[in-house]
Design a protein around this motif. Structure first.
Motif, PDB file in Angstrom:
ATOM      1  N   VAL A 318       0.779  -1.255   0.113  1.00  0.00           N
ATOM      2  CA  VAL A 318      -0.024   0.127   0.093  1.00  0.00           C
ATOM      3  C   VAL A 318       0.868   1.356   0.041  1.00  0.00           C
ATOM      4  O   VAL A 318       0.623   2.262  -0.753  1.00  0.00           O
ATOM      5  CB  VAL A 318      -0.837   0.055   1.242  1.00  0.00           C
ATOM      6  CG1 VAL A 318      -1.478   1.372   1.222  1.00  0.00           C
ATOM      7  CG2 VAL A 318      -1.821  -1.036   1.055  1.00  0.00           C
ATOM      8  N   THR A 319       2.128   1.221   0.758  1.00  0.00           N
ATOM      9  CA  THR A 319       2.944   2.614   0.758  1.00  0.00           C
ATOM     10  C   THR A 319       3.537   2.650  -0.577  1.00  0.00           C
ATOM     11  O   THR A 319       3.427   3.745  -0.990  1.00  0.00           O
ATOM     12  CB  THR A 319       4.067   2.043   1.690  1.00  0.00           C
ATOM     13  OG1 THR A 319       3.371   1.996   3.027  1.00  0.00           O
ATOM     14  CG2 THR A 319       4.949   3.351   1.802  1.00  0.00           C
ATOM     15  N   GLY A 320       3.794   1.570  -1.346  1.00  0.00           N
ATOM     16  CA  GLY A 320       4.512   1.777  -2.643  1.00  0.00           C
ATOM     17  C   GLY A 320       3.651   2.207  -3.380  1.00  0.00           C
ATOM     18  O   GLY A 320       3.888   3.053  -4.368  1.00  0.00           O
ATOM     19  N   LEU A 321       2.316   1.745  -3.496  1.00  0.00           N
ATOM     20  CA  LEU A 321       1.236   2.259  -4.581  1.00  0.00           C
ATOM     21  C   LEU A 321       0.747   3.705  -4.064  1.00  0.00           C
ATOM     22  O   LEU A 321       0.486   4.489  -5.156  1.00  0.00           O
ATOM     23  CB  LEU A 321       0.100   1.340  -4.508  1.00  0.00           C
ATOM     24  CG  LEU A 321       0.211  -0.178  -5.086  1.00  0.00           C
ATOM     25  CD1 LEU A 321      -0.831  -0.934  -4.901  1.00  0.00           C
ATOM     26  CD2 LEU A 321       0.680  -0.155  -6.494  1.00  0.00           C
ATOM     27  N   THR A 323       2.322   6.255  -2.606  1.00  0.00           N
ATOM     28  CA  THR A 323       3.623   7.291  -3.016  1.00  0.00           C
ATOM     29  C   THR A 323       3.603   7.482  -4.432  1.00  0.00           C
ATOM     30  O   THR A 323       3.908   8.504  -4.768  1.00  0.00           O
ATOM     31  CB  THR A 323       4.692   6.649  -2.311  1.00  0.00           C
ATOM     32  OG1 THR A 323       4.954   5.385  -2.820  1.00  0.00           O
ATOM     33  CG2 THR A 323       4.863   6.704  -0.850  1.00  0.00           C
ATOM     34  N   ARG A 324       3.167   6.536  -5.224  1.00  0.00           N
ATOM     35  CA  ARG A 324       3.208   6.895  -6.837  1.00  0.00           C
ATOM     36  C   ARG A 324       1.940   7.399  -7.156  1.00  0.00           C
ATOM     37  O   ARG A 324       2.311   8.019  -8.338  1.00  0.00           O
ATOM     38  CB  ARG A 324       3.526   5.510  -7.465  1.00  0.00           C
ATOM     39  CG  ARG A 324       4.962   4.748  -7.089  1.00  0.00           C
ATOM     40  CD  ARG A 324       5.067   3.416  -8.052  1.00  0.00           C
ATOM     41  NE  ARG A 324       6.191   3.009  -7.712  1.00  0.00           N
ATOM     42  CZ  ARG A 324       6.945   2.345  -6.833  1.00  0.00           C
ATOM     43  NH1 ARG A 324       6.344   2.238  -5.633  1.00  0.00           N
ATOM     44  NH2 ARG A 324       7.972   1.952  -6.744  1.00  0.00           N
ATOM     45  N   HIS A 325       0.846   7.257  -6.545  1.00  0.00           N
ATOM     46  CA  HIS A 325      -0.261   7.976  -7.315  1.00  0.00           C
ATOM     47  C   HIS A 325      -1.248   8.767  -6.344  1.00  0.00           C
ATOM     48  O   HIS A 325      -2.006   9.489  -6.975  1.00  0.00           O
ATOM     49  CB  HIS A 325      -1.286   6.662  -7.715  1.00  0.00           C
ATOM     50  CG  HIS A 325      -0.517   5.663  -8.467  1.00  0.00           C
ATOM     51  ND1 HIS A 325      -0.413   5.754  -9.701  1.00  0.00           N
ATOM     52  CD2 HIS A 325      -0.126   4.344  -8.267  1.00  0.00           C
ATOM     53  CE1 HIS A 325       0.003   4.738 -10.276  1.00  0.00           C
ATOM     54  NE2 HIS A 325       0.304   3.908  -9.327  1.00  0.00           N
ATOM     55  N   LEU A 326      -0.749   9.195  -5.188  1.00  0.00           N
ATOM     56  CA  LEU A 326      -1.363   9.942  -4.397  1.00  0.00           C
ATOM     57  C   LEU A 326      -0.304  10.907  -3.505  1.00  0.00           C
ATOM     58  O   LEU A 326       0.616  10.561  -3.543  1.00  0.00           O
ATOM     59  CB  LEU A 326      -2.177   9.342  -3.240  1.00  0.00           C
ATOM     60  CG  LEU A 326      -3.285   8.169  -3.674  1.00  0.00           C
ATOM     61  CD1 LEU A 326      -3.697   7.095  -2.465  1.00  0.00           C
ATOM     62  CD2 LEU A 326      -4.255   8.879  -4.252  1.00  0.00           C
ATOM     63  N   PRO A 327      -0.967  12.141  -2.949  1.00  0.00           N
ATOM     64  CA  PRO A 327      -0.129  13.048  -2.249  1.00  0.00           C
ATOM     65  C   PRO A 327       0.550  12.236  -1.231  1.00  0.00           C
ATOM     66  O   PRO A 327       0.240  11.313  -0.521  1.00  0.00           O
ATOM     67  CB  PRO A 327      -0.872  14.005  -1.721  1.00  0.00           C
ATOM     68  CG  PRO A 327      -2.087  13.904  -2.610  1.00  0.00           C
ATOM     69  CD  PRO A 327      -2.110  12.535  -3.215  1.00  0.00           C
ATOM     70  N   SER A 328       1.903  12.650  -0.804  1.00  0.00           N
ATOM     71  CA  SER A 328       2.823  12.061  -0.007  1.00  0.00           C
ATOM     72  C   SER A 328       1.999  11.791   1.684  1.00  0.00           C
ATOM     73  O   SER A 328       2.325  10.884   2.257  1.00  0.00           O
ATOM     74  CB  SER A 328       4.119  12.527   0.217  1.00  0.00           C
ATOM     75  OG  SER A 328       3.938  13.958   0.480  1.00  0.00           O
ATOM     76  N   GLY A 329       1.437  12.752   1.893  1.00  0.00           N
ATOM     77  CA  GLY A 329       0.742  12.889   3.240  1.00  0.00           C
ATOM     78  C   GLY A 329      -0.340  11.707   3.276  1.00  0.00           C
ATOM     79  O   GLY A 329      -0.638  11.315   4.649  1.00  0.00           O
ATOM     80  N   LEU A 330      -0.875  11.355   2.410  1.00  0.00           N
ATOM     81  CA  LEU A 330      -1.874  10.111   2.356  1.00  0.00           C
ATOM     82  C   LEU A 330      -1.415   8.694   2.424  1.00  0.00           C
ATOM     83  O   LEU A 330      -1.936   7.738   2.797  1.00  0.00           O
ATOM     84  CB  LEU A 330      -2.809  10.138   0.980  1.00  0.00           C
ATOM     85  CG  LEU A 330      -3.826  11.377   1.022  1.00  0.00           C
ATOM     86  CD1 LEU A 330      -4.571  11.204  -0.143  1.00  0.00           C
ATOM     87  CD2 LEU A 330      -4.746  11.291   2.224  1.00  0.00           C
ATOM     88  N   ALA A 331       0.065   8.547   1.872  1.00  0.00           N
ATOM     89  CA  ALA A 331       0.674   7.172   2.038  1.00  0.00           C
ATOM     90  C   ALA A 331       0.642   6.784   3.239  1.00  0.00           C
ATOM     91  O   ALA A 331       0.237   5.515   3.491  1.00  0.00           O
ATOM     92  CB  ALA A 331       1.997   7.390   1.150  1.00  0.00           C
TER      93      ALA A 331
END
Length: 377
Positions: A318-321, A323-331
């Protein structure tokens, strides 16, 4: 003047229940249970047994006052237990949970439950000593991969983890071991990073320091303290956060001592560089080994070992996906939410505490490293 009610008026059931509850509460506190959940749990158990209970828990102790509602003139039973040692032991936590459920269902009487609770400390460990000793260097070495370390970083971080185990074994023979352990761990991290960068300039000091202290940072104490503050348990939450702060300071002072020795000897620190992402095969292999290491480190029950490791995989995926597609704060939020949802689902299906499936996955999110980096800055 009203004559005091003799202790016998309290009733043997009330005394037995008080002894059982204080034994249960003290054991759960020693394994890091949230105080607001513990207080609610003990009150509910007392209510099911037809008693009224007032409970006040802090990380170092538990106060309990128990009264039978139909005994108005009887003095309440008051108990106090001190908690001097803390450890995350998921196998023993599961054993306590099973005893508690059996007592609620009537499979065990209160004296039998109390006797079983006392026998938990003598319960054999789920993994051999060599596996527990190997878990720390395995965790530090694989964590270096997630911090974008190369093979030299992985090797040096593994050496640092082995030194932590060796020094920790020596310090356990001293009474002041808790005071020295975190400082010594920080010094080892700084010294290994210094030596590695001096011998192999391509290694990263930041990667090595963070990887080696991964077994020391109080991420669980930090998150538990914040949860208790949010639940208005100000005394307990503040105590946990202050304890976590002292651990952070001890680690930072240990690293600072290593840096001071380096500067006295006239060594020049290596310049930090941008690290490339590790290949997928290396990160995937590190994930499996790290999940296994943290599950053993936290003494996850053998029958739930694979499920505990799955939680780590969910955190990484989930972290990898994210950080690639969402703002960093949501990861980190989505990763923590996914791991917590998985842990609660497993808890409902297996009728065991959610921490068994939560902790090995949550530690890969490294909540303690943010606190360490802030203090270092």
């Amino acid at each position: 003047m009203t004559e005091a009610t003799p202790p016998a008026a309290r009733g043997p059931q009330t005394v037995e229940l008080a002894d059982y509850l204080v034994s249960l509460g003290g054991t759960l506190l020693s394994y890091g249970c949230h105080t607001h959940r513990l207080e609610s749990l003990l009150r509910e158990v007392a209510t099911l047994e037809g008693h009224d209970a007032e409970v006040f828990a802090v990380p170092t102790g538990l106060w309990l006052m128990l009264r039978a509602p139909d005994a108005e003139r009887a003095e309440p039973v008051v108990r106090l237990v001190r908690v001097k040692e803390w450890a995350v032991d998921l196998d023993r936590l599961a054993a306590v949970d099973r005893i508690f459920n059996d007592a609620l269902e009537g499979k065990l009487t209160l004296p039998e439950a109390k006797l079983a609770m006392a026998g938990i400390e003598g319960r054999p460990r789920p993994y051999p000593r060599w596996a527990v000793a190997a878990a720390t260097p395995l965790a530090t070495g694989t964590t270096a991969v997630f911090f974008r370390g190369g093979f030299a970083d992985i090797f040096a971080a593994t050496i640092g983890g082995a030194l932590l185990v060796l020094v920790g074994h020596l310090l356990r023979q001293r009474r002041d071991a808790p005071l020295l352990a975190d400082f010594t761990g920080g010094f080892i991290a700084g010294a290994v990073a210094w030596a590695a960068t001096a011998l192999v300039p391509s290694t990263s000091r930041e990667v090595l320091v963070l990887s080696i202290i991964i077994a020391l940072v109080p991420g669980m104490a930090l998150t538990t303290g914040l949860a208790e503050l949010a639940s208005k348990n100000l005394v307990s939450g503040g105590a946990r956060l202050m304890g976590a702060m002292v651990v952070f300071l001890s680690i930072v002072f240990g690293i600072a001592a290593a840096v001071a020795v380096e500067q006295v000897l006239g060594a020049v620190g290596a310049v930090a560089s941008i690290r490339p992402e590790p290949p997928v095969w290396l990160e995937g292999g590190a994930l499996v080994l790290a999940a296994l290491a943290f599950a053993i480190f936290f003494s996850a029950p053998r029958q739930f070992l694979l499920l505990s490791m799955v939680g780590s995989g969910i955190a990484w995926l989930v972290t990898g996906l994210a950080t690639r597609h969402l703002p960093s704060g949501l990861a980190p939020f989505l990763a923590a939410f996914s791991v917590a949802a998985f842990a609660n689902l497993c808890a409902r299906q297996t009728d065991r505490p959610a921490q068994i499936f939560l902790l090995p996955g949550l530690v890969l999110l490294v909540p303690g490293s943010f606190g360490f980096l802030s203090l270092e800055a």
